[in-house]
Design a protein around this motif. Structure first.
Motif, PDB file in Angstrom:
ATOM      1  N   PHE A  60      27.429  35.567 -37.051  1.00  0.00           N
ATOM      2  CA  PHE A  60      27.719  36.270 -35.785  1.00  0.00           C
ATOM      3  C   PHE A  60      26.677  37.349 -35.507  1.00  0.00           C
ATOM      4  O   PHE A  60      26.251  37.523 -34.362  1.00  0.00           O
ATOM      5  CB  PHE A  60      29.123  36.874 -35.807  1.00  0.00           C
ATOM      6  CG  PHE A  60      30.197  35.835 -35.680  1.00  0.00           C
ATOM      7  CD1 PHE A  60      30.436  35.207 -34.462  1.00  0.00           C
ATOM      8  CD2 PHE A  60      30.961  35.451 -36.768  1.00  0.00           C
ATOM      9  CE1 PHE A  60      31.405  34.228 -34.330  1.00  0.00           C
ATOM     10  CE2 PHE A  60      31.930  34.476 -36.651  1.00  0.00           C
ATOM     11  CZ  PHE A  60      32.160  33.860 -35.431  1.00  0.00           C
ATOM     12  N   THR A  86      29.153  32.567 -31.403  1.00  0.00           N
ATOM     13  CA  THR A  86      29.769  33.682 -30.677  1.00  0.00           C
ATOM     14  C   THR A  86      31.281  33.476 -30.598  1.00  0.00           C
ATOM     15  O   THR A  86      31.815  32.508 -31.154  1.00  0.00           O
ATOM     16  CB  THR A  86      29.136  33.848 -29.277  1.00  0.00           C
ATOM     17  OG1 THR A  86      29.602  35.072 -28.695  1.00  0.00           O
ATOM     18  CG2 THR A  86      29.482  32.687 -28.358  1.00  0.00           C
ATOM     19  N   ASP A 132      26.601  29.362 -28.772  1.00  0.00           N
ATOM     20  CA  ASP A 132      25.991  29.870 -27.558  1.00  0.00           C
ATOM     21  C   ASP A 132      24.566  29.329 -27.476  1.00  0.00           C
ATOM     22  O   ASP A 132      24.134  28.816 -26.455  1.00  0.00           O
ATOM     23  CB  ASP A 132      25.992  31.403 -27.574  1.00  0.00           C
ATOM     24  CG  ASP A 132      25.361  31.977 -26.320  1.00  0.00           C
ATOM     25  OD1 ASP A 132      25.336  31.277 -25.301  1.00  0.00           O
ATOM     26  OD2 ASP A 132      24.882  33.121 -26.369  1.00  0.00           O
ATOM     27  N   ALA A 173      33.009  37.592 -23.990  1.00  0.00           N
ATOM     28  CA  ALA A 173      32.256  37.125 -25.166  1.00  0.00           C
ATOM     29  C   ALA A 173      32.039  38.302 -26.099  1.00  0.00           C
ATOM     30  O   ALA A 173      31.641  39.377 -25.651  1.00  0.00           O
ATOM     31  CB  ALA A 173      30.910  36.557 -24.730  1.00  0.00           C
ATOM     32  N   SER A 174      32.309  38.114 -27.392  1.00  0.00           N
ATOM     33  CA  SER A 174      32.042  39.198 -28.322  1.00  0.00           C
ATOM     34  C   SER A 174      31.827  38.707 -29.745  1.00  0.00           C
ATOM     35  O   SER A 174      32.766  38.637 -30.541  1.00  0.00           O
ATOM     36  CB  SER A 174      33.166  40.241 -28.295  1.00  0.00           C
ATOM     37  OG  SER A 174      32.800  41.294 -29.159  1.00  0.00           O
ATOM     38  N   ALA A 175      30.571  38.379 -30.040  1.00  0.00           N
ATOM     39  CA  ALA A 175      30.219  38.037 -31.419  1.00  0.00           C
ATOM     40  C   ALA A 175      30.436  39.268 -32.315  1.00  0.00           C
ATOM     41  O   ALA A 175      30.821  39.146 -33.475  1.00  0.00           O
ATOM     42  CB  ALA A 175      28.764  37.585 -31.486  1.00  0.00           C
ATOM     43  N   GLY A 227      23.651  35.905 -34.025  1.00  0.00           N
ATOM     44  CA  GLY A 227      23.868  35.203 -32.759  1.00  0.00           C
ATOM     45  C   GLY A 227      23.870  33.689 -32.872  1.00  0.00           C
ATOM     46  O   GLY A 227      23.748  32.993 -31.863  1.00  0.00           O
TER      47      GLY A 227
END
Ligand SMILES: C[S@@+](CC[C@H](N)C(=O)[O-])C[C@H]1O[C@@H](n2cnc3c(N)ncnc32)[C@H](O)[C@@H]1O
Length: 311
Positions: free
Chosen positions: A288, A294, A198, A242-244, A291
């Motif tokens: 993750f 991601t 990301d 989106a979900s880290a 950040g």
């Protein structure tokens, strides 16, 4: 084109992406080792944790979260309790999605592709009616009839390699979407789950170098823009999530389970193997959490006529 020979057996042919030998390096460490710390569906990708309380023990929480992930992808691929539904799973792992799809009646026929002999043998051993598993790369796949839906979870990371430049990655990813378009019936849907950059591409420093060298050789991460651009001529996007956090929580659960199974794990892969995996799972969790990478889940609808877009 790369045909890879491991020992005396030719295990697969890939024209793009991670070689079969690199896949074997990672996945063929042994089904028993992965079964120690994955959940009972043997899902080796981020789960969906919505509504699962942080305090719930991983013994029940992880399989619930993994099944929620499988259902989400079947929803995105349009698999809705139809005995005639033909599903393709590109990168099927140990067959969790194939099993779930046919046992819940969401698909009548489910075909899985993997480059790992250990996974292939495992899924064949399940002998599930309606399930076909092939030791085959997506770029060599030639189905006899169209599919009604396609799912691919955690395999896209292998469809390009770190030595490709942006144009090379786009060509590799576009080749995948073009094939999927050709395999699907008009109006069909498809879903994709992948780890991605990301922030700055490749900006995961020593953690990424350790994982690339020691755990996952030959893989490369895309950016969302690359995925959408590559797919655009062939597919409209129907959903992006989106979900880290989902991956961080999954990795935390795997880490805890591996630690609890330390004695069995060391018996199977030795103390060094155990340490390497603990370090890898923790390193990825941190990646993750801060950040540096991601996770995307993307839904697509097949365009009946591919778009002619300016290059
Ligand atoms: C991280 S695992 C994910 C497995 C499974 N989808 C899951 O969620 O548990 C990646 C999978 O992608 C497969 N794979 C990688 N490159 C592939 C290719 N070119 N063609 C088909 N499968 C591939 C591997 O063999 C492996 O089964």
């Amino acid at each position: 084109m790369t045909t890879t020979t491991v020992g005396t057996t030719t295990v697969g042919t890939t024209t793009v992406g991670t070689s079969a030998a690199d896949i074997e390096f990672h996945y063929d460490l042994g089904n028993d080792f992965y079964a120690l710390w994955l959940d009972e569906t043997l899902s080796y990708s981020a789960a969906v944790w919505d509504g699962i309380a942080p305090g719930e023990p991983d013994t029940t929480a992880l399989p619930r979260a993994q099944r929620a992930k499988l259902d989400l992808h079947l929803d995105l691929a349009g698999a809705a309790s139809d005995a005639g539904f033909r599903l393709l799973d590109v990168g099927c792992g140990w067959g969790g999605l194939l099993t779930h799809a046919v046992l819940t009646g969401r698909a009548g026929e489910a075909t899985g592709l993997t480059l790992s002999r250990a996974q292939h043998a495992h899924v064949r051993g399940l002998a599930l009616p309606g399930v076909d598993v092939r030791l085959e790369s997506w770029d060599g796949h030639r189905p006899e009839r169209p599919y009604d839906g396609i799912v691919s979870i955690g395999a896209f990371e292998h469809f390009a390699t770190a030595d490709m430049d942006a144009a090379g990655r786009l060509a590799a990813y576009r080749g995948y979407f073009e094939r999927c378009h050709g395999w699907l019936r008009p109006g069909a849907r498809m879903s994709l789950q992948t780890i991605a950059y990301d922030g700055v591409a490749g900006g995961d420093g020593p953690v990424g170098s350790f994982v690339a060298a020691e755990v996952f050789p030959g893989a490369a991460l895309p950016r969302l823009g690359e995925i959408v651009t590559a797919g655009d001529p062939y597919f409209a996007v129907t959903a992006v999530r989106a979900s880290a956090e989902d991956y961080a929580r999954t990795l935390g659960a795997w880490s805890a389970r591996l630690l609890r199974a330390r004695a069995e794990a060391e018996a199977l892969v030795g103390p060094d193997g155990f340490r390497r995996y603990r370090r890898y799972l923790r390193a990825c969790e941190v990646t993750f959490l801060r950040g540096a990478a991601t996770l995307y889940r993307i839904g697509f609808r097949r365009r009946d006529e591919p778009l002619r877009l300016p290059v």
